[in-house]
Design an enzyme around this catalytic site. Structure first.
Site, PDB file in Angstrom:
ATOM      1  N   GLU A  52      -2.202  -4.015   7.078  1.00 28.57           N
ATOM      2  CA  GLU A  52      -3.263  -4.989   7.313  1.00 28.57           C
ATOM      3  C   GLU A  52      -3.373  -6.090   6.265  1.00 28.57           C
ATOM      4  OE1 GLU A  52      -3.788  -1.687   6.469  1.00 28.57           O
ATOM      5  OE2 GLU A  52      -5.458  -1.509   5.053  1.00 28.57           O
TER       6      GLU A  52
ATOM      7  N   HIS B  78      -9.232  -3.895  10.280  1.00 20.86           N
ATOM      8  CA  HIS B  78      -9.191  -3.724   8.821  1.00 20.86           C
ATOM      9  C   HIS B  78      -9.652  -4.979   8.078  1.00 20.86           C
ATOM     10  CE1 HIS B  78      -7.774   0.139   7.568  1.00 20.86           C
ATOM     11  NE2 HIS B  78      -6.619   0.095   8.185  1.00 20.86           N
TER      12      HIS B  78
ATOM     13  N   HIS C 108      -6.292  -1.964  15.402  1.00 18.93           N
ATOM     14  CA  HIS C 108      -6.516  -1.264  14.129  1.00 18.93           C
ATOM     15  C   HIS C 108      -6.341  -2.209  12.934  1.00 18.93           C
ATOM     16  CE1 HIS C 108      -6.398   2.329  11.455  1.00 18.93           C
ATOM     17  NE2 HIS C 108      -5.620   1.547  10.729  1.00 18.93           N
ATOM     18  N   GLU C 109      -5.202  -2.883  12.870  1.00 17.91           N
ATOM     19  CA  GLU C 109      -4.938  -3.745  11.706  1.00 17.91           C
ATOM     20  C   GLU C 109      -5.903  -4.924  11.684  1.00 17.91           C
ATOM     21  OE1 GLU C 109      -3.154  -2.219   9.690  1.00 17.91           O
ATOM     22  OE2 GLU C 109      -2.199  -0.856  11.118  1.00 17.91           O
TER      23      GLU C 109
ATOM     24  N   GLU D 160       0.854  -1.181   0.000  1.00 18.13           N
ATOM     25  CA  GLU D 160       0.000   0.000   0.000  1.00 18.13           C
ATOM     26  C   GLU D 160       0.895   1.239   0.000  1.00 18.13           C
ATOM     27  OE1 GLU D 160      -2.809   0.387   3.223  1.00 18.13           O
ATOM     28  OE2 GLU D 160      -3.726   2.119   2.275  1.00 18.13           O
TER      29      GLU D 160
ATOM     30  N   GLY E 114       3.374   2.301  10.484  1.00 17.16           N
ATOM     31  CA  GLY E 114       3.219   1.673  11.792  1.00 17.16           C
ATOM     32  C   GLY E 114       2.983   0.184  11.619  1.00 17.16           C
ATOM     33  N   ALA E 115       2.058  -0.155  10.721  1.00 16.57           N
ATOM     34  CA  ALA E 115       1.734  -1.550  10.465  1.00 16.57           C
ATOM     35  C   ALA E 115       0.863  -1.622   9.220  1.00 16.57           C
ATOM     36  CB  ALA E 115       0.986  -2.152  11.651  1.00 16.57           C
TER      37      ALA E 115
ATOM     38  N   GLU F 102      -9.691   4.028   6.303  1.00 15.73           N
ATOM     39  CA  GLU F 102      -8.854   4.506   7.410  1.00 15.73           C
ATOM     40  C   GLU F 102      -9.644   5.291   8.458  1.00 15.73           C
ATOM     41  OE1 GLU F 102      -6.230   3.252   8.075  1.00 15.73           O
ATOM     42  OE2 GLU F 102      -5.594   2.371   6.172  1.00 15.73           O
TER      43      GLU F 102
HETATM   44 ZN   LIG Z   1      -5.208   1.600   8.684  1.00 15.47          ZN
END
Ligand SMILES: [Zn+2]
Length: 885
Positions: free
Chosen positions: A271, A308, A304-305, A129, A268-269, A327
């Site tokens: 998904e 997703h 969060h991930e 991404e 950060g990370a 997001e």
């Molecule tokens: Zn996200």
């Protein structure tokens, strides 16, 4: 600026969106990893979409094309064309098989986008991404092309773990000490969700049984020897899975869920379906290396991930202008998760503080854009606080307006109607209209109008008719390309307090509304009349920060202090304290400007006396919340209240106020410190202990401003070193601002203890980059050359350069040396990693907010940058910040 660079940096417009001419149903990808290169064989099943054109245009950058076959026949060079960014295959049929072989060089990939070799971890991994997949192979690299992926990885056995999305279907030995693994993802997905990892890891495993009794294997892969640091991440994952079932009815859908922690990662990370790739920062934690904040951030990012998987993966975005669809929604979900799991008041305070310190300035600056932007040059620049955090606020407002039950109904319908599709923000809002029966035409302006709305409130009490009237006026300032704004739908959650601090019943249109009510503003000017109001009330407005706006009501100092003590809404209690402190701090900056003697306002000190001598001693006190109540607004946020940010005066005013508070309450701070210290030395991630730790450390931070308590800080530092990072870091941060040998001693001991722990070395860099002693800049420059710093590692850059850019007095020092240093770093970084360079250039782009001398110096640096050869990432930000208003 030359013509060439204008051509290279063309904007892309939402209005030009077209559905893809071709679709790919299946992709068989095989990636052979060798020491110096990787061979990528991609087998695509392609078919024409509605509009049949005969040329197939694939994206691809930095690839060596080895061969291309259509239906098994190798194409000759006149049947296709390769450009810097595209592969165009001429005259293709409506349905066909395309086989492409490309060669890439992961170890030369310093941009960390696509397939790269993460040096710190000794691991191959991917980040696709937004547009990384085109650096792996030629493909229709757009989120609205959804395909089934089958991935085979082959590599030397020194990389024992070969991972990709979905379920493992085959694996085995190969000649020459090599092996392979094949993964099949049953869910169609856009290529930005593709992931591949090859490396040697330690693994921690667990299981989760979903609410419909499906067994899911959970695996977290970390660098060798660090398995003991993944238990909190695993626990967080299970909490997130359970919460999403309970709150949104969402269940996990594959047999396996994998998280891999990587030391070199831009974000950060990420998904990726079934195979999340994380920055180590958001996975690894143990008491001696991670603070309370680190533990909380891990809970939030793991959540969060995971969330997703539905909001982003099962239902994805049609194009990148819709980024907030996934997001904004997922930030809203992770914020709700941590509020539920930890603390509604404190998490809301953290989120609002972040919004005000990052998104509000963005919305007021040269890079302001709506939650759904209309145009971009480089999509990587639109992973912004506006798209993420303001996007989340928009959904929170929608939930407030619709009510939780209807909003949940809408979410259910959204997931069922659009499962497996790539959709738009408009599709989402349409569903919320369908389930609520409301017309959300005006609400949609939140997605298309940039800028932070301002609401002015005045009131009138009539004791004869016993009515109380609130008058609201809303405006929204002009932003680039949007001179005039329409009034928006703004939910104002509110209540009224009588003189004893009791909530008053709210009667509107002769109907009882309870003790709290949400008013809906829709007009530029609007008034609301409450009936049966028996005594002049004090209004409590915008409770729990019910809209991302700047609200102003002319409270007297007494009224602010009254609400600070009595408001039933915890967020508003904190907010009134912040407003009170802000007034005082702004007055102090003016006194400094005028050369007047500085004096602390008695009412202000009374607030602290009340907190420390009354509230802190109550049996039911929430110490986590109380520590937030003790904090002054940041220099950043104080600056945002000023037309021209008076960097030095703000700093001096805040230092003065903190010192006066410390002096006045030294004994009380010390008592609280002692009372809470012994309980919290042994670390556990537990809300009560976090509260005690945060509170005692707030007390210590004040005490350390006083010379005779420096030793107390040193004592805590030495005692906590090697077993409690929360306590270690607060003490070190305090010592770091002292012109004393203790500072050097502590920094040296910290580095010697943790020099082999990358994440802790990041803390060591960030703390020093936050120092405001006179020689700080030369120390930061020295750290830039220190062996512990590595410009190729994003975390190191965020730690040292990111913290430096947020250090107002050092970055903005009058001789302009801070600007020069940052510009030099950005230029060097841009050659290696444009995404990170673009994030670092940000403080310079805010140049219009400063005095004339600083403006000139900052502008000079920006113009000089523009005359060098820049990536489109940095070019877009620099050029937009220089555009005439
Ligand atoms: Zn996200």
């Amino acid at each position: 600026m030359s013509d060439m660079s204008t051509i290279a940096h063309q904007p892309i417009y939402l209005k030009n969106y077209r559905a893809p001419h071709y679709l790919i149903d299946d992709i068989n990808l095989s990636v052979d990893l060798f020491d110096d290169f990787a061979m990528v064989r991609s087998s695509l099943r392609v078919r024409a979409n509605k509009h049949h054109e005969t040329d197939l245009i694939l994206n691809g950058e930095g690839l060596e094309l080895i061969s291309i076959h259509l239906e098994g026949r190798e194409l000759t060079s006149n049947e296709y064309e390769v450009t810097d960014q595209l592969l165009i295959v001429r005259h293709v049929p409506a349905n066909f098989q395309l086989d492409i072989v490309t060669k890439i060089y992961p170890k030369k990939n310093t941009a960390l986008s696509g397939l790269y070799y993460a040096n710190t971890s000794g691991t191959y991994c991917t980040q696709c991404e937004a547009e990384g997949f085109r650096h792996i192979t030629y493909y229709l690299d757009h989120p609205d092309v959804l395909a089934k992926f089958t991935t085979t990885i082959t590599a030397d056995k020194k990389y024992p773990h070969l991972l990709s999305n979905g379920n493992l279907t085959a694996s085995g030995e190969l000649p020459n000490n090599r092996h392979f693994a094949t993964w099949e993802d049953p869910f169609k997905k856009p290529c930005y969700l593709f992931a591949l990892v090859a490396g040697d890891f330690d693994l921690i495993e667990s299981q989760f049984t979903t609410q419909s009794n499906h067994e899911v294997a959970l695996r977290i892969y970390v660098e060798k020897g660090l398995a003991d640091q993944a238990t909190h991440a695993m626990d967080s994952l299970k909490r997130a899975m359970r919460w999403d079932e309970g709150t949104f009815g969402r269940e996990y859908d594959l047999d396996i869920y994998m998280i891999v922690a990587i030391g070199d990662f831009n974000m950060g990370a990420m998904e990726n379906k079934g195979l999340n790739i994380f920055n180590t920062k958001y996975v690894l934690a143990k008491p001696e290396t991670a603070t309370d904040d680190d533990y909380i951030n891990i809970l939030s990012v793991i959540g969060h991930e995971y969330f997703h998987n539905w909001s982003g993966n099962r239902v994805t975005c049609r194009d990148w202008f819709q980024l907030s669809l996934k997001e904004g929604l997922t930030i809203f979900r992770d914020q709700s998760f941590t509020e539920d799991e930890l603390s509604h008041a404190v998490m809301r305070i953290h989120d609002v503080r972040a919004l005000r310190e990052t998104q509000f300035p963005e919305d007021a600056g040269p890079l302001a854009h709506p939650v759904r932007p209309d145009a971009y040059i480089e999509i990587n620049n639109f992973y912004t606080a506006t798209v993420y955090n303001k996007g989340a606020e928009v959904l929170r407002m929608l939930q407030t307006i619709l009510g939780k039950t209807t909003f949940r109904k809408g979410m259910d319908l959204y997931f069922s109607r659009h499962d497996g599709h790539a959709v738009t923000i408009e599709d989402f809002v349409k569903i919320m209209e369908d389930v609520s029966g409301l017309n959300l035409a005006q609400f949609r302006l939140w997605y298309t109008q940039a800028g932070t709305p301002r609401v002015e409130v005045t009131d009138h009490y009539d004791d004869i008719t016993e009515t109380y009237t609130l008058h609201f006026t809303q405006t929204c300032p002009p932003t680039p390309h949007q001179a005039h704004k329409k009034p928006m739908t703004i939910p104002i959650k509110m209540g009224l307090l009588d003189q004893s601090g009791q909530a008053m019943p709210l009667v509107l249109h002769q109907k009882m509304q309870g003790l709290e009510h949400t008013l809906l503003l829709t007009e530029e000017k609007q008034e609301v009349v409450f009936q049966h109001v028996t005594t002049k009330p004090t209004p409590s407005l915008l409770r729990h920060f019910s809209a991302p706006i700047i609200l102003h009501y002319p409270y007297t100092d007494e009224a602010l202090r009254f609400l600070f003590q009595h408001d039933l809404d915890a967020f508003n209690r904190w907010e009134c304290g912040q407003q009170y402190s802000m007034r005082q701090l702004l007055q102090l900056t003016q006194s400094i400007e005028k050369g007047n003697a500085l004096q602390m306002n008695e009412g202000w000190l009374a607030i602290y006396a009340d907190l420390l001598m009354r509230e802190a001693k109550e049996a039911t006190v929430d110490l986590f919340f109380l520590s937030e109540m003790l904090a002054l607004p940041s220099e950043k946020y104080i600056g945002e209240q000023m037309q021209t940010i008076a960097v030095d005066n703000i700093h001096a005013a805040r230092v003065f106020a903190r010192l006066e508070i410390a002096k006045k309450f030294a004994d009380v701070f010390y008592q609280h410190y002692q009372a809470n210290h012994t309980h919290t030395e042994k670390y556990k991630f537990d809300m009560k202990l976090i509260g005690q730790r945060q509170f005692k450390n707030s007390c210590l931070a004040y005490l350390m401003l006083l010379p005779n308590y420096a030793e107390l800080g040193m004592t805590q530092f030495k005692a906590a070193l090697k077993h409690n990072m929360t306590d270690t870091q607060v003490a070190l941060a305090g010592l770091n601002q002292l012109d004393s040998p203790l500072r050097e001693e502590a920094l040296r001991a910290f580095y010697e203890t943790y020099r082999h722990d990358a994440l802790v070395v990041d803390k060591w860099l960030a703390i020093q980059a936050s120092c405001y002693l006179p020689n700080a800049l030369s120390q930061i420059k020295a750290l830039y050359k220190h062996p512990a710093f590595d410009i190729k590692n994003p975390n190191k850059v965020y730690a040292l350069i990111g913290a430096f850019g947020r250090n107002p007095t050092v970055f903005h020092q009058k001789n302009g040396e801070g600007y020069l240093f940052l510009a030099d770093v950005v230029r060097e970084l841009d050659q290696l990693n444009p995404q990170i360079a673009a994030r670092m250039v940000n403080p310079l782009t805010q140049w219009r907010r400063y005095d004339a001398a600083r403006q000139a110096l900052m502008r000079e640096r920006l113009e000089a940058l523009l005359h060098t050869s820049l990536s489109s990432d940095v070019f877009e930000l620099v050029s937009k910040s220089l555009e005439e208003k």
